[in-house]
Design a protein around this motif. Structure first.
Motif, mmCIF file in Angstrom:
data_model
loop_
_atom_site.group_PDB
_atom_site.id
_atom_site.type_symbol
_atom_site.label_atom_id
_atom_site.label_comp_id
_atom_site.label_asym_id
_atom_site.label_seq_id
_atom_site.Cartn_x
_atom_site.Cartn_y
_atom_site.Cartn_z
ATOM 1 N N TYR A 239 0.829 -1.201 0.000
ATOM 2 C CA TYR A 239 0.000 0.000 0.000
ATOM 3 C C TYR A 239 0.863 1.250 0.000
ATOM 4 O O TYR A 239 1.987 1.249 0.518
ATOM 5 C CB TYR A 239 -0.893 0.033 1.251
ATOM 6 C CG TYR A 239 -1.923 -1.052 1.286
ATOM 7 C CD1 TYR A 239 -3.158 -0.877 0.687
ATOM 8 C CD2 TYR A 239 -1.652 -2.264 1.900
ATOM 9 C CE1 TYR A 239 -4.114 -1.888 0.705
ATOM 10 C CE2 TYR A 239 -2.594 -3.281 1.924
ATOM 11 C CZ TYR A 239 -3.821 -3.078 1.332
ATOM 12 O OH TYR A 239 -4.746 -4.085 1.353
ATOM 13 N N SER B 21 0.553 5.209 1.373
ATOM 14 C CA SER B 21 -0.226 5.960 2.347
ATOM 15 C C SER B 21 0.357 7.363 2.512
ATOM 16 O O SER B 21 1.564 7.554 2.403
ATOM 17 C CB SER B 21 -0.189 5.240 3.700
ATOM 18 O OG SER B 21 -0.864 5.987 4.696
ATOM 19 N N ASP C 97 -5.763 2.397 2.623
ATOM 20 C CA ASP C 97 -4.779 3.135 1.831
ATOM 21 C C ASP C 97 -4.825 2.674 0.376
ATOM 22 O O ASP C 97 -5.562 1.760 0.023
ATOM 23 C CB ASP C 97 -3.381 2.949 2.426
ATOM 24 C CG ASP C 97 -3.219 3.654 3.766
ATOM 25 O OD1 ASP C 97 -3.711 4.794 3.889
ATOM 26 O OD2 ASP C 97 -2.624 3.061 4.678
ATOM 27 N N THR C 98 -4.013 3.285 -0.468
ATOM 28 C CA THR C 98 -4.003 2.987 -1.899
ATOM 29 C C THR C 98 -3.241 1.694 -2.177
ATOM 30 O O THR C 98 -2.046 1.612 -1.916
ATOM 31 C CB THR C 98 -3.348 4.152 -2.673
ATOM 32 O OG1 THR C 98 -4.094 5.350 -2.413
ATOM 33 C CG2 THR C 98 -3.340 3.876 -4.164
ATOM 34 N N SER C 99 -3.955 0.699 -2.710
ATOM 35 C CA SER C 99 -3.325 -0.581 -3.036
ATOM 36 C C SER C 99 -2.417 -0.406 -4.250
ATOM 37 O O SER C 99 -2.809 0.185 -5.257
ATOM 38 C CB SER C 99 -4.402 -1.617 -3.343
ATOM 39 O OG SER C 99 -3.811 -2.821 -3.768
ATOM 40 N N ILE D 24 -2.881 9.566 -9.140
ATOM 41 C CA ILE D 24 -2.566 9.669 -7.710
ATOM 42 C C ILE D 24 -2.047 11.079 -7.423
ATOM 43 O O ILE D 24 -1.338 11.680 -8.241
ATOM 44 C CB ILE D 24 -1.558 8.587 -7.269
ATOM 45 C CG1 ILE D 24 -1.537 8.476 -5.738
ATOM 46 C CG2 ILE D 24 -0.185 8.838 -7.837
ATOM 47 C CD1 ILE D 24 -0.856 7.232 -5.222
ATOM 48 N N TRP E 127 4.552 10.121 0.096
ATOM 49 C CA TRP E 127 3.860 8.844 0.279
ATOM 50 C C TRP E 127 4.762 7.853 1.001
ATOM 51 O O TRP E 127 5.944 7.764 0.720
ATOM 52 C CB TRP E 127 3.451 8.262 -1.080
ATOM 53 C CG TRP E 127 2.365 9.048 -1.739
ATOM 54 C CD1 TRP E 127 2.513 10.166 -2.515
ATOM 55 C CD2 TRP E 127 0.973 8.798 -1.671
ATOM 56 N NE1 TRP E 127 1.298 10.622 -2.936
ATOM 57 C CE2 TRP E 127 0.327 9.786 -2.433
ATOM 58 C CE3 TRP E 127 0.204 7.821 -1.048
ATOM 59 C CZ2 TRP E 127 -1.055 9.835 -2.579
ATOM 60 C CZ3 TRP E 127 -1.169 7.878 -1.205
ATOM 61 C CH2 TRP E 127 -1.785 8.865 -1.959
#
Length: 89
Positions: A15, A17, A26-28, A55, A60
């Motif tokens: 992920y 985050s 969170d974003t996979s 994104i 990140w």
């Protein structure tokens, strides 16, 4: 596997985050499957992931969550404490 029993097969989900706390919200960015792991054994591997288009730019953190059926799910995640910078086009 810091437990006293062998684990069954498991997946590791990666992920991205915006903070250092990694959750499934969170974003996979990818995943990898593994076979079981003996009690006391360790397995190092490299995984790859892809950031989704669109994104947001910014800082990140990259982390992983191990999806395994065990008695202590509280120790199944980790994060790289050195964030990366993403620039939006």
């Amino acid at each position: 596997n810091v437990g006293s029993a062998d684990s069954t097969g498991f997946s590791v989900d990666f992920y991205a985050s915006t903070d250092a706390t990694i959750t499934t919200a969170d974003t996979s960015i990818g995943s990898s499957s593994r076979s079981g792991l003996a009690a006391g054994a360790m397995d190092n591997f490299t995984g790859t992931g892809t950031f989704p288009g669109g994104i947001a730019g910014g800082t990140w953190f990259i982390g992983a969550i191990v999806d395994v059926d065990d008695a202590n799910n509280g120790n199944n995640s980790g994060v790289d404490n050195d964030p990366i910078a993403i620039s939006s086009p």
